[in-house]
Design a protein around this motif. Structure first.
Motif, mmCIF file in Angstrom:
data_model
loop_
_atom_site.group_PDB
_atom_site.id
_atom_site.type_symbol
_atom_site.label_atom_id
_atom_site.label_comp_id
_atom_site.label_asym_id
_atom_site.label_seq_id
_atom_site.Cartn_x
_atom_site.Cartn_y
_atom_site.Cartn_z
ATOM 1 N N LYS A 28 0.823 -1.202 0.000
ATOM 2 C CA LYS A 28 0.000 0.000 0.000
ATOM 3 C C LYS A 28 0.863 1.261 0.000
ATOM 4 O O LYS A 28 0.587 2.215 -0.703
ATOM 5 C CB LYS A 28 -0.885 -0.028 1.246
ATOM 6 N N VAL A 36 1.425 0.226 -4.771
ATOM 7 C CA VAL A 36 0.322 0.669 -5.613
ATOM 8 C C VAL A 36 0.183 2.185 -5.563
ATOM 9 O O VAL A 36 0.490 2.820 -4.580
ATOM 10 C CB VAL A 36 -1.025 0.031 -5.191
ATOM 11 N N VAL A 37 -0.260 2.735 -6.698
ATOM 12 C CA VAL A 37 -0.621 4.148 -6.742
ATOM 13 C C VAL A 37 -2.145 4.148 -6.689
ATOM 14 O O VAL A 37 -2.824 4.036 -7.698
ATOM 15 C CB VAL A 37 -0.080 4.821 -8.014
ATOM 16 N N ALA A 90 -5.135 5.764 -6.225
ATOM 17 C CA ALA A 90 -6.274 6.362 -6.918
ATOM 18 C C ALA A 90 -6.195 6.165 -8.429
ATOM 19 O O ALA A 90 -7.158 6.426 -9.141
ATOM 20 C CB ALA A 90 -6.365 7.846 -6.587
ATOM 21 N N LEU A 91 -5.045 5.709 -8.934
ATOM 22 C CA LEU A 91 -4.949 5.497 -10.369
ATOM 23 C C LEU A 91 -5.504 4.117 -10.740
ATOM 24 O O LEU A 91 -5.586 3.222 -9.915
ATOM 25 C CB LEU A 91 -3.502 5.627 -10.836
ATOM 26 N N GLU A 112 -6.942 0.752 -5.781
ATOM 27 C CA GLU A 112 -7.184 0.655 -4.340
ATOM 28 C C GLU A 112 -8.458 -0.117 -4.036
ATOM 29 O O GLU A 112 -8.671 -0.540 -2.913
ATOM 30 C CB GLU A 112 -7.230 2.050 -3.710
#
Lengths: 337, 504
Positions: free
Chosen positions: B342, B346-347, B349-350, B398
């Protein structure tokens, strides 16, 4: 089946922003019935909507730069001061007998230098953006005063006067410049991978760095663009009043720019941004200001009204209201403008 | 009759969305003892401490302090009950003086004014009792972490704490400082305080603790006197016995091992991890095993350039390479799925599409964008190939489950056509089904000729997949287990071997 979350995704993109602009325009029409009356004289359009575009041009420029900076989870408080510096440089240039083109180039160069300074403080030194740009916000006005020797530097260079009062294809030069600059930046970020990098850095800087995104370069870039656009706005503002006023040029405009971004649906937490909706936000702001003046309130009310708009927008965007069932101003998810 | 329990936790349960952080844990601490609380990441230690200090509330079970039920709501209430917790950096104010920190909120006053002299005198006396003679008028921030911790402990003890929780206090201390801290802990124990000591260093458990409790997967798996438990037994308790090995299909090892892909020699960084040697050949899985804090993650960070090594050299496909940052590593053909997905992976909101395209795009540079079409094709291909469960490629990452996020990150790197994939705890926090799928993917990728470096705390998982295992202990390499010798028992023995005795 009720779809409590899905209704927002079914709204047309930018719908709320355009609705807000329409509402502001309608309010104007109520206050002054001849609001939409346009007149073509000497190859230039006259009328309230044109005035709004013209007056709003600096905010549009600042807002576009600010949208990029905010998308990286930053903020650029120095744009108002950079406007003052650029105006002062341009005025001092022609006062010293430099050709108008060189003077403007120097003014824009000053903006790039300011942006570079901000970018280095944020990206390389790792200073919080709000503090890093506060330095130039305060110092910048001092620099501008040094350049103008503390006076209001007037000029009558014909090319600069044309920028302030001339027209291209019927529209004031400032309007054409602002919209063209916004379009250029839009093309530059969306036709390359910059937009993806900017949004990725804004959402998760650490993950972006580990995915190989050149995050420092991206940060320097957004502050640089913001500085350049602010300098452009500064030249337009100086040309408009035919003088460089180091004390008042661009005063408080950084707040208008931030507000334009927020009205355009951008989040101060970074991530998704929309330049098109930021332009709409900037114009909505200017329309509101015009409405207050037209309604006969003294200009002091502008500040109060702006504060009111900020409060309303923030409350609408807040998680507390969001949890109540939906936001009137939705956060950007997939907007591509 | 056993001595009276100072703290007694029974059947404590805490649920977070999708996770049982605590699942009926028991925990008893007596007055006048130092009690080690042990367990790997996700075992429930932090949750238990959070409940004791009132940071969060338990969903079930009971907490008693000196026999009376207690339900602290917030750290202030916990302190009133006599529970104080100290975290690594302490909760003190660095720019106030040492004396001000000690008496913050309870300064001696006269006529409403702080009696500075008196306060400073008291502070000197208080610290002298712990053998600490420092200038109490200097800002606390000037002192080392060790001194700051002692000041925090002195403050807590002076606030009439009965139970002191020390959460990894030694992780940034050197040997002398640790010894000083232990001396203070023993003094406090003699005064009748109960001390909960969280650490990842087994030596320290044996050096200073009286009893220990081991948590695993939210349950208490052991509560013993320290003298009764051998190191090997302790490691077994923390990591889970080898019986957990059932269910992982063993990989056909060494089937298609090719030429050397990457070679690290004497690679290390001072104060992070001692120099290690590792060679990766095409089509092989090298694993790193060790307890939390053993330096296993640090090896990955150095190999990917996320931290720069200050010693050693790297050779990729026969050519020397410099790793000054992740971009260098990516150019060399490395990919890295970090432990904390997290935060570092990962990005959020993309979209899934953008997350998959990110590394490839970053390597290509901003000026040569992958077209939207190309990104979509890429996403589509990997969603199918890795069976990423998402309604479509435009879903923000997410919103996916942990296993599907992990697969998306794998896709991000596979899209760059890497030579070496570094996977730090690739199966952590992923449900059983996802677990097996990820391991199957690792196997398939190796068959295609990739090299994989996998860090895991699950020995059974390592034993089932790895060709070679690097065992880390106390931030240094402690042995290399190869080929047929790889088994959970062998790894556990190497982890548990006392310091100074390198296995293999």
């Amino acid at each position: 089946m009720t779809d409590l979350l899905g209704w927002r995704s079914r709204l047309p993109r930018g719908g709320p922003q355009l609705a807000a602009l329409a509402l502001a325009l309608a309010a104007n029409a109520v206050v002054s019935p001849d609001f939409f009356h346009l007149l073509l004289r000497d190859g230039r359009l006259f009328g309230s909507p044109v005035d709004i575009l013209n007056r709003g041009a600096p905010t549009v420029l600042l807002g576009v730069g600010m949208a990029l900076v905010i998308a990286t989870r930053g903020i650029d408080l120095s744009v108002g001061s950079v406007m003052a510096i650029a105006g002062a440089v341009a005025a001092a240039g022609v006062a010293h007998g430099l050709p108008w083109g060189v003077s403007i180039a120097l003014a824009l160069g000053a903006g790039v230098a300011c942006g570079l300074w901000n970018g280095l403080l944020v990206a390389i030194m790792g200073i919080q953006p709000i503090v890093a740009t506060l330095v130039l916000m305060v110092a910048g006005r001092g620099v501008a005063q040094l350049i103008t020797s503390g006076r209001i530097l007037t000029f009558d260079e014909p090319h600069l006067l044309w920028i302030g009062g001339g027209a291209i294809a019927g529209l004031p030069v400032a309007v054409v410049v602002a919209l063209a600059a916004a379009a250029l930046v839009l093309l530059m970020v969306r036709r390359t991978a910059l937009a993806l990098f900017i949004e990725a850095v804004g959402v998760n800087p650490q993950a972006s760095r580990l995915a190989g995104v050149p995050s420092r370069a991206v940060l320097v870039y957004v502050y640089l663009v913001s500085g350049l656009l602010a300098a452009t706005a500064g030249v337009l503002a100086a040309a408009d009043i035919r003088a460089a006023d180091a004390n008042n040029a661009g005063l408080w405009l950084e707040l208008d720019a931030i507000l334009a971004v927020v009205l355009g649906g951008g989040s101060l937490y970074g991530g998704r941004f929309s330049l098109g909706l930021t332009v709409v936000g900037a114009l909505t702001l200017q329309t509101l200001k015009t409405c207050i003046l037209r309604a006969g309130f003294p200009p002091e009310f502008n500040l109060i009204a702006m504060a009111g708009v900020v409060a309303v927008v923030l409350v609408i965007q807040s998680p507390a209201v969001g949890a109540l069932g939906g936001r009137l101003v939705p956060r950007l998810r997939e907007v591509r403008l | 009759m056993p001595p009276a329990e100072l703290l007694s936790v029974r059947g404590c349960t805490k649920l977070y969305p999708g996770v049982r952080a605590l699942d009926g844990a028991d925990f008893q601490v007596r007055a006048g003892e130092i009690h080690a609380l042990l367990g790997e990441n996700g075992a429930g230690k932090s949750t238990l401490i959070a409940i004791l200090t009132g940071v969060t509330a338990a969903d079930g079970g009971e907490v008693r302090i000196e026999g009376r039920p207690a339900r602290p709501r917030g750290p202030a209430q916990a302190r009133e009950l006599g529970i104080s917790a100290l975290y690594q950096e302490g909760a003190l104010v660095p720019n106030l003086s040492v004396a001000e920190n000690l008496y913050l909120g309870r300064e001696p006053t006269r006529f409403g004014l702080v009696r500075r002299r008196r306060m400073e005198g008291d502070a000197r006396l208080l610290l002298a009792a712990y053998g600490l003679q420092i200038d109490v008028t200097s800002p606390l921030g000037r002192y080392s972490t060790a001194v700051r911790q002692l000041v925090a402990i002195a403050r807590a003890a002076d606030l009439s704490a009965k139970l002191l929780i020390l959460d990894e206090p030694t992780s940034s201390l050197d040997a002398d400082e640790t010894a000083m801290l232990f001396e203070v802990m023993r003094q406090l124990k003699a005064r009748g305080l109960g001390i909960v000591f969280v650490t990842h260093f087994l030596d320290q458990v044996y050096a200073v603790c009286d009893r220990l409790t081991v948590l695993r997967n939210g349950r208490t798996v052991a509560e013993r006197a320290v003298g009764e438990v051998s190191r090997a037994e302790l490691v077994g308790l923390m990591l889970g016995e080898a019986s957990a090995g059932a269910g992982y299909p063993a990989r056909r090892r060494g089937a298609a091992v090719g030429p050397a892909v990457a070679t690290f020699r004497g690679f290390g960084r001072r104060r992070r991890v001692a120099p290690f040697d590792l060679q990766f050949r095409a089509g092989e899985v090298v694993a790193a095993a060790g307890l939390l804090g053993s330096g296993r993650t640090e090896t990955a960070l150095l190999m990917f350039g996320a931290e720069t090594a200050d010693s050693g050299e790297v050779e990729v496909a026969g050519r020397p390479v410099k790793l000054r940052g992740p971009r260098d590593a990516i150019r060399a053909g490395f990919g890295f799925c970090p432990e904390d997905r997290k935060r570092d992976g990962v990005v959020g909101a993309l979209s899934v599409r953008e997350n998959i395209a990110l590394a490839l795009q970053a390597r290509g540079g901003w000026a040569r964008p992958l077209s939207r079409r190309r990104q979509a094709d890429l996403a589509e291909r990997y969603i199918k190939a890795l069976d990423i469960r998402t309604p479509d490629a435009e879903k923000p990452i997410e919103q996916l489950s942990g296993g599907n996020q992990q697969k998306t990150l794998l896709a991000r790197w596979l899209a760059t056509d890497p030579r070496l994939l570094i996977l730090d705890e690739p199966t952590r926090g992923i449900d059983v089904g996802g677990h097996a799928e990820i391991l199957k993917l690792v196997d398939e990728l190796c068959t295609q000729g990739l090299s994989i470096y996998m860090i895991s705390s699950e020995l059974a998982e390592i034993a089932a997949t790895a060709d070679r295992v690097l065992v880390m202990r106390d931030r240094r390499p402690a042995g290399l287990i190869e080929g047929a010798a790889v088994s959970p028992e062998a790894i556990m023995a190497a982890i548990a071997a006392p310091p100074g005795e390198a296995a293999g």
